[in-house]
Design an enzyme around this catalytic site. Structure first.
Site, mmCIF file in Angstrom:
data_model
loop_
_atom_site.group_PDB
_atom_site.id
_atom_site.type_symbol
_atom_site.label_atom_id
_atom_site.label_comp_id
_atom_site.label_asym_id
_atom_site.label_seq_id
_atom_site.Cartn_x
_atom_site.Cartn_y
_atom_site.Cartn_z
ATOM 1 N N CYS A 209 61.687 -18.266 33.992
ATOM 2 C CA CYS A 209 61.375 -19.520 34.665
ATOM 3 C C CYS A 209 61.739 -19.156 36.206
ATOM 4 C CB CYS A 209 62.474 -20.509 34.245
ATOM 5 S SG CYS A 209 62.165 -21.138 32.576
ATOM 6 N N HIS B 231 70.126 -3.649 42.302
ATOM 7 C CA HIS B 231 69.565 -5.132 42.031
ATOM 8 C C HIS B 231 69.514 -5.391 40.547
ATOM 9 C CE1 HIS B 231 66.914 -8.529 42.572
ATOM 10 N NE2 HIS B 231 66.103 -7.962 41.628
#
Length: 341
Positions: free
Chosen positions: A50, A94
């Site tokens: 999402c 990351h």
């Protein structure tokens, strides 16, 4: 061989754009093959949630991979969407941060870990990963577990779903007397249902396009299953709708709700839309008695508990840096071994 990452998330891109980039399971394999076909790319994993779409790849030329990713997204959306991008070692760092929940809307949330595992598994089952990506993701899973056990980063609300439940508590106080309808029986709906049950909700209706899934979740939660075609006929006595269907278009519309609201005699209806693309038309928030919160609106609630977790971020970042160095040492030793043989 470089590890490359490019993507966009809730911090860099609006919900409207993320909706256009949402990738279904049917579309994922096609997208993976497109990334894999970029010249110089030998393996790829696509993470689509999402709140983010990210591409991870092993490649000889990160700049070429970036250009290919941009072209694919432009073809899909007709827009030139800015992407953040990293290569080794920043790409490694990351991914460790993403999987550990440090880059999430709700810091420390745990849903992202399962989503990262599923993304890797989807690619691996289709032989689209490489040994480098395999080692990267396996190391990522170990790092995430280490961060969870060694810090308090998961204290408090640990997912968007549980934040949504806290929002309901702010509106109603105690939830024992509330009637809740959940539209969509996927993972985020299940997590939300469990949070609701832990807060005392006794009346729970689950509706899903696949009725058997609704039955299974309702049975597990002690609720009632409902055929998806009939959810609107049972809305009169519902206080809260939590929607996360994954439908390609809005199902909660002004046209659908207007005649139903007249029969509710002024009772408020709170709608928490966790879906991307959104299940609810934004305009329904202007209707009398309707209060709508979408996934981005939850950030306001999340910010209240985020300060506790922020105090743990420094410890988490330190653990991640240690593991970045360890992973790079492992990759370097592997390269030296191959050169020697």
């Amino acid at each position: 061989m470089n590890i490359f990452c490019a993507g966009l998330n809730y911090k860099t891109t609006s919900l409207e754009i993320r909706e256009r980039l949402a990738v279904s399971d049917d579309e994922m394999e096609k997208l993976l093959r497109q990334i894999h076909s970029i010249e110089g790319v030998f393996g790829a994993v696509v993470l689509s949630t999402c709140n983010r779409v990210e591409f991870y790849a092993s490649t000889l030329c990160p700049l070429q991979a970036l250009g290919g990713c941009r072209s694919i997204l432009q073809e899909q959306t007709g827009m030139d969407i800015p992407l953040y991008h990293y290569s080794t070692p920043d790409a490694v760092r990351h991914l460790f941060r993403v999987a550990s929940g440090l880059d999430s809307m709700v810091i420390g949330e745990t849903e992202i870990f399962g989503q990262v595992k599923n993304a890797y598994s989807f690619s691996a089952k289709r032989d689209m990963t490489t040994h480098t990506l395999h080692r990267l993701f396996q190391h990522t899973f170990r790092v995430t577990k280490h961060v969870r056990t060694e810090t308090n980063i998961t204290r408090g609300a640990s997912s968007v779903g549980s934040v949504a439940v806290q929002l309901a508590e702010k509106i109603f106080g105690k939830l024992e007397q509330c009637r809740v309808m959940i539209l969509g029986a996927g993972e985020i709906s299940e997590r939300t249902a469990r949070s609701l049950q832990s807060r005392g909700v006794r009346s729970l209706i689950v509706s899903n396009r696949h009725y058997d899934k609704a039955v299974a979740l309702a049975a597990e939660m002690g609720g009632m299953a409902l055929h998806f075609d009939h959810w609107d006929k049972n809305i009169l006595d519902v206080d809260i709708i939590i929607s996360a269907t994954g439908a390609p278009h809005a199902i909660l519309t002004v046209e659908k709700l207007k005649p139903l609201l007249k029969q509710r005699q002024g009772r408020p209806l709170f709608i928490i839309d966790l879906a991307v693309p959104r299940d609810a038309e934004p305009s329904i928030n202007k209707m009398e008695g309707v209060f709508l919160y979408d996934i981005d609106s939850l950030q306001k609630i999340a910010s209240e508990s985020i300060e506790v977790r922020r105090q743990e971020v420094v410890r988490c970042e330190s653990l991640i840096e240690e593991n970045v160095r360890e992973f790079l040492r492992c990759m370097k030793n592997k390269t030296l071994f191959q050169q020697a043989h």
